[in-house]
Design a protein around this motif. Structure first.
Motif, mmCIF file in Angstrom:
data_model
loop_
_atom_site.group_PDB
_atom_site.id
_atom_site.type_symbol
_atom_site.label_atom_id
_atom_site.label_comp_id
_atom_site.label_asym_id
_atom_site.label_seq_id
_atom_site.Cartn_x
_atom_site.Cartn_y
_atom_site.Cartn_z
ATOM 1 N N THR A 75 0.847 -1.208 0.000
ATOM 2 C CA THR A 75 0.000 0.000 0.000
ATOM 3 C C THR A 75 0.877 1.251 0.000
ATOM 4 O OG1 THR A 75 -1.692 -1.151 1.277
ATOM 5 C CG2 THR A 75 -1.780 1.248 1.349
ATOM 6 N N TRP A 76 1.869 1.263 0.894
ATOM 7 C CA TRP A 76 2.751 2.437 0.983
ATOM 8 C C TRP A 76 3.584 2.590 -0.296
ATOM 9 C CZ3 TRP A 76 3.637 0.423 6.511
ATOM 10 C CH2 TRP A 76 2.792 1.084 7.413
ATOM 11 N N GLN A 77 4.011 1.429 -0.829
ATOM 12 C CA GLN A 77 4.807 1.466 -2.065
ATOM 13 C C GLN A 77 4.004 2.134 -3.190
ATOM 14 O OE1 GLN A 77 8.190 0.174 -2.215
ATOM 15 N NE2 GLN A 77 7.961 1.616 -3.906
ATOM 16 N N THR A 78 2.720 1.809 -3.256
ATOM 17 C CA THR A 78 1.843 2.424 -4.274
ATOM 18 C C THR A 78 1.809 3.933 -4.083
ATOM 19 O OG1 THR A 78 0.516 0.422 -4.191
ATOM 20 C CG2 THR A 78 -0.484 2.309 -5.275
ATOM 21 N N LEU A 79 1.707 4.364 -2.822
ATOM 22 C CA LEU A 79 1.661 5.814 -2.550
ATOM 23 C C LEU A 79 2.980 6.477 -2.946
ATOM 24 C CD1 LEU A 79 -0.172 5.868 0.928
ATOM 25 C CD2 LEU A 79 -1.106 6.504 -1.294
ATOM 26 N N VAL A 80 4.100 5.762 -2.706
ATOM 27 C CA VAL A 80 5.408 6.291 -3.112
ATOM 28 C C VAL A 80 5.440 6.426 -4.640
ATOM 29 C CG1 VAL A 80 7.901 5.802 -3.214
ATOM 30 C CG2 VAL A 80 6.655 5.421 -1.085
ATOM 31 N N GLY A 81 4.942 5.374 -5.304
ATOM 32 C CA GLY A 81 4.902 5.360 -6.770
ATOM 33 C C GLY A 81 4.107 6.527 -7.332
ATOM 34 N N LYS A 82 3.046 6.927 -6.619
ATOM 35 C CA LYS A 82 2.204 8.032 -7.084
ATOM 36 C C LYS A 82 2.747 9.395 -6.644
ATOM 37 C CE LYS A 82 -2.262 5.645 -7.094
ATOM 38 N NZ LYS A 82 -3.471 5.421 -6.294
ATOM 39 N N GLY A 83 3.871 9.370 -5.939
ATOM 40 C CA GLY A 83 4.466 10.629 -5.463
ATOM 41 C C GLY A 83 3.738 11.213 -4.258
ATOM 42 N N LYS A 84 2.904 10.373 -3.605
ATOM 43 C CA LYS A 84 2.141 10.885 -2.459
ATOM 44 C C LYS A 84 2.847 10.621 -1.127
ATOM 45 C CE LYS A 84 -2.468 10.698 -4.445
ATOM 46 N NZ LYS A 84 -3.729 9.978 -4.518
ATOM 47 N N LEU A 85 3.928 9.846 -1.184
ATOM 48 C CA LEU A 85 4.643 9.511 0.052
ATOM 49 C C LEU A 85 6.135 9.458 -0.274
ATOM 50 C CD1 LEU A 85 4.237 8.503 3.050
ATOM 51 C CD2 LEU A 85 4.275 6.183 2.128
ATOM 52 N N ASP A 86 6.927 9.987 0.652
ATOM 53 C CA ASP A 86 8.368 9.992 0.496
ATOM 54 C C ASP A 86 8.914 8.579 0.771
ATOM 55 O OD1 ASP A 86 10.304 12.477 0.448
ATOM 56 O OD2 ASP A 86 11.240 10.837 1.610
ATOM 57 N N ALA A 87 9.860 8.115 -0.029
ATOM 58 C CA ALA A 87 10.390 6.753 0.160
ATOM 59 C C ALA A 87 11.025 6.583 1.550
ATOM 60 C CB ALA A 87 11.405 6.431 -0.933
ATOM 61 N N ASP A 88 11.689 7.652 2.059
ATOM 62 C CA ASP A 88 12.307 7.556 3.395
ATOM 63 C C ASP A 88 11.242 7.411 4.473
ATOM 64 O OD1 ASP A 88 14.688 7.875 2.200
ATOM 65 O OD2 ASP A 88 14.887 10.027 2.654
ATOM 66 N N VAL A 89 10.155 8.160 4.287
ATOM 67 C CA VAL A 89 9.066 8.088 5.279
ATOM 68 C C VAL A 89 8.473 6.678 5.262
ATOM 69 C CG1 VAL A 89 6.808 9.032 5.934
ATOM 70 C CG2 VAL A 89 8.558 10.548 5.005
ATOM 71 N N MET A 90 8.340 6.141 4.045
ATOM 72 C CA MET A 90 7.813 4.773 3.942
ATOM 73 C C MET A 90 8.695 3.803 4.732
ATOM 74 S SD MET A 90 7.329 2.211 0.712
ATOM 75 C CE MET A 90 7.462 0.458 1.048
ATOM 76 N N SER A 91 10.009 3.963 4.616
ATOM 77 C CA SER A 91 10.904 3.053 5.340
ATOM 78 C C SER A 91 10.673 3.134 6.846
ATOM 79 C CB SER A 91 12.369 3.391 5.061
ATOM 80 O OG SER A 91 12.578 3.360 3.687
ATOM 81 N N THR A 92 10.464 4.360 7.351
ATOM 82 C CA THR A 92 10.250 4.462 8.808
ATOM 83 C C THR A 92 8.925 3.785 9.191
ATOM 84 O OG1 THR A 92 9.141 6.595 8.642
ATOM 85 C CG2 THR A 92 11.509 6.660 9.048
ATOM 86 N N TYR A 93 7.909 3.913 8.317
ATOM 87 C CA TYR A 93 6.629 3.233 8.615
ATOM 88 C C TYR A 93 6.848 1.721 8.654
ATOM 89 C CZ TYR A 93 3.990 7.543 7.381
ATOM 90 O OH TYR A 93 3.481 8.803 7.317
ATOM 91 N N VAL A 94 7.518 1.193 7.634
ATOM 92 C CA VAL A 94 7.694 -0.266 7.544
ATOM 93 C C VAL A 94 8.503 -0.776 8.743
ATOM 94 C CG1 VAL A 94 8.673 -2.157 6.182
ATOM 95 C CG2 VAL A 94 7.467 -0.289 5.026
ATOM 96 N N GLU A 95 9.513 0.006 9.149
ATOM 97 C CA GLU A 95 10.344 -0.428 10.294
ATOM 98 C C GLU A 95 9.539 -0.510 11.587
ATOM 99 O OE1 GLU A 95 13.550 2.375 10.350
ATOM 100 O OE2 GLU A 95 14.317 1.601 8.435
ATOM 101 N N ARG A 96 8.441 0.244 11.628
ATOM 102 C CA ARG A 96 7.635 0.241 12.862
ATOM 103 C C ARG A 96 6.799 -1.032 13.013
ATOM 104 N NH1 ARG A 96 5.876 6.429 11.958
ATOM 105 N NH2 ARG A 96 7.845 7.309 12.653
ATOM 106 N N LEU A 97 6.636 -1.784 11.903
ATOM 107 C CA LEU A 97 5.760 -2.965 11.957
ATOM 108 C C LEU A 97 6.531 -4.226 12.300
ATOM 109 C CD1 LEU A 97 3.689 -2.605 8.636
ATOM 110 C CD2 LEU A 97 3.104 -1.754 10.899
ATOM 111 N N CYS A 98 5.948 -5.087 13.123
ATOM 112 C CA CYS A 98 6.505 -6.434 13.247
ATOM 113 C C CYS A 98 5.413 -7.414 13.629
ATOM 114 C CB CYS A 98 7.712 -6.457 14.160
ATOM 115 S SG CYS A 98 7.340 -6.560 15.856
ATOM 116 N N VAL A 99 5.671 -8.677 13.366
ATOM 117 C CA VAL A 99 4.676 -9.721 13.617
ATOM 118 C C VAL A 99 4.879 -10.283 15.015
ATOM 119 C CG1 VAL A 99 4.019 -12.074 12.925
ATOM 120 C CG2 VAL A 99 4.404 -10.316 11.178
ATOM 121 N N ALA A 100 3.762 -10.455 15.749
ATOM 122 C CA ALA A 100 3.831 -11.100 17.069
ATOM 123 C C ALA A 100 3.215 -12.480 16.934
ATOM 124 C CB ALA A 100 3.064 -10.263 18.090
ATOM 125 N N GLU A 101 4.004 -13.514 17.238
ATOM 126 C CA GLU A 101 3.507 -14.880 17.037
ATOM 127 C C GLU A 101 2.435 -15.261 18.054
ATOM 128 O OE1 GLU A 101 4.044 -16.520 14.442
ATOM 129 O OE2 GLU A 101 5.785 -15.456 13.607
#
Ligand code: NAD
Length: 506
Positions: free
Chosen positions: A51-77
């Motif tokens: 989803t974020w990658q699509t927004l980056v592709g459309k120029g609606k989100l900065d790639a660096d900002v996307m990286s910080t969002y992705v780094e915030r996510l993790c899976v809890a088993e």
């Protein structure tokens, strides 16, 4: 800016959970994703990245900002991994016992200050919290689908919810750019409660065979500016979703007549004719496009009769002006001549009642809906009564279509279509204010953002005039003898005093 919640857990990472996770990460929170189904949390993480990658592709989100969002996510088993969270939002299956079991388990794992939030849309927040040692920590946190686009969130206080819990959820909502609204724990909360009027009243109109589905849709879109007609909307939502909601709210309010569902949807649901997703609902769909029957054709009328207007017509001066503009031959005597077309413009009453009460020749009497300023609408609506002659019906139709505006001719109905549906929406909203479900301001904001109405129900009532809405409801009660049209005290008092529906008592 520091997020209100540093570490958020999302339990249940389906359609809603992943949207809520996106919002939490965008607000700056670390987000743990947990789901019972193996691989589901991982899939949600991948979907969010895309989803974020699509927004980056459309120029609606900065790639660096996307990286910080992705780094915030993790899976809890396991749920045990959620111990250090200060917020847990649950978006699992809609079952009281399963939600209670989850929160009971979580209570033993997270710290005492952790906020527990449920995204339930139909269960009581109070009853979910009743299973807990610390019910004060749990609140309702109701998002709409799709979460990133539906920018309103209901924050719901259960009977024992600590006010600071709701306050923190409210502030957190602002941090990801959505609009928070506060609701008391009542069936349907704000949006699903306020939304009862539109579909159910339209179904009653259709059930009386006043007009077909497509005509009712056209009238409500063209007269009031609704983006979708009620039947288009039900086709989109699908009856396997919307009919159970209608029944659930009706039952939860102990069979309150205002929310009474319709046999039409029950029957269609039983027959599998549920909407667009199966190719057939109130409309048939071909390659995803609704097959909409053609609008009523304007009849050819060789000899236009003169027109006489009832002295009791609503907006009488405007109706005269409109008739003049349309080039009608207007009669001004106290009574109509023997060949005249007779026009009445009732609020809430039907044409039959007016013809009888005013001792008019019913065979020549046609009604026009003048509730709204004609210039502000894209369609005129006329109603016949059972005695109306076809030449008089056709003359009225042709006359009001002379300037090219769309005209619908419907069968007699107390309140035409728009009056009925709008008065019902306003009345339900007024009653929500009376019950203190939420503030009038939050009600209008929630409905505008959550249902996409052209304006909030209370603003709608103010536009038509609370006194007019009251008159429509009183008269509809006379026509139908149905308690569903009894005006809420909120509307009755403000209407009687000529006050705005958003007026608050001191
Ligand atoms: P969904 O079926 O898309 O997702 C539910 C997820 O929860 C699934 O991945 C499932 O595996 C998981 N799950 C089920 N039981 C679980 C448990 N005990 N522990 C952990 N994970 C579990 O459902 P959804 O549409 O996202 O709805 C979730 C909740 O949100 C429901 O309470 C629903 O009423 C509410 N809601 C839905 C909508 C909507 O339009 N879909 C809107 C508002 C609120």
């Amino acid at each position: 800016m520091q997020p209100i919640f540093r570490k958020t857990a999302i339990v249940g990472t389906g359609a809603m959970g992943r949207g809520i996770a996106q919002m939490a990460a965008q607000a700056g929170s670390a987000v743990l994703l947990h789901d019972v189904q193996p691989g589901a949390a991982q899939a949600a993480l991948a979907a969010l990245r895309s989803t974020w990658q699509t927004l980056v592709g459309k120029g609606k989100l900065d790639a660096d900002v996307m990286s910080t969002y992705v780094e915030r996510l993790c899976v809890a088993e396991t749920v045990n991994d959620l111990a250090s969270c200060d917020l847990v939002v649950e978006a699992i299956v809609e079952r009281l016992d399963v939600k209670q079991r989850l929160f009971k388990e979580l209570e033993g794992i997270v710290g005492p200050d952790c906020v527990l939030a449920t995204n339930t849309s139909s269960l009581s927040v109070t009853s979910i919290a009743a299973a807990l040692q610390r019910p004060g920590q749990l609140a309702g946190y109701h998002f709409f689908n799709p979460v990133p686009l539906m920018r309103v969130v209901e924050v719901i206080a259960g009977l024992k919810t600590d006010p600071s819990v709701c306050q923190r959820l409210t502030e957190f909502t602002r941090q990801f750019g959505h609009t928070p609204v506060s609701a008391q724990d009542t069936p349907g909360f704000i949006v699903n409660h306020a939304g009862r009027g539109y579909g159910t009243e339209a179904l009653r109109v259709a059930g009386e065979r006043v007009a077909d589905f497509a005509t009712i849709d056209r009238i409500l879109k063209d007269q009031m500016g609704f983006r979708l007609g009620p039947f288009e909307l039900m086709d989109l939502t699908a009856l396997d979703v919307s009919h159970p909601v209608m029944e659930s709210i009706y039952r939860q309010y102990f069979d309150e007549p205002r929310y009474r569902p319709s046999v039409i949807t029950a029957q269609r649901l039983a027959g599998g004719v549920v909407g667009k997703k199966v190719g057939e609902g109130f409309y048939r769909y071909e390659n995803g496009a609704a097959q909409v029957p053609a609008d009523q054709a304007v009849p050819e009328v060789a000899n236009m009769p003169p027109v006489w207007v009832s002295p009791k017509a609503a907006r009488r001066a405007e109706l005269y002006q409109l008739l003049k503009d349309l080039g009608a031959s207007i009669e001004t005597a106290a009574a109509p001549s023997s060949g005249a077309l007779i026009l009445v413009a009732p609020l809430g009453l039907d044409v039959t009642t007016l013809a009888a009460v005013e001792r008019l020749d019913a065979a020549r009497t046609v009604g026009i809906d003048m509730m709204l300023d004609d210039a502000a609408t894209r369609r005129r609506v006329l109603a016949t009564n059972p005695a109306t002659r076809s030449d008089m019906r056709d003359a009225a139709h042709a006359l009001f279509a002379r300037d090219g505006k769309a005209v619908s001719v419907i069968r007699d109905s107390g309140g035409f279509v728009t009056q009925r549906v709008v008065a019902t929406i306003v009345n339900i909203a007024a009653d929500m204010c009376q019950q203190g479900v939420c503030t009038p301001a939050d009600l209008d904001v929630a409905v505008t953002l959550g249902l996409g109405y052209p304006m909030g129900p209370l603003a709608m009532g103010d536009r038509i005039g609370p006194t007019n809405v009251l008159e429509i409801l009183f008269n509809m009660q006379t026509v139908y003898g149905d308690p569903r049209y009894r005006p809420s005290p909120w509307l009755r008092r403000r209407g009687a005093l000529g006050l705005s529906l958003t007026h608050l008592e001191h």
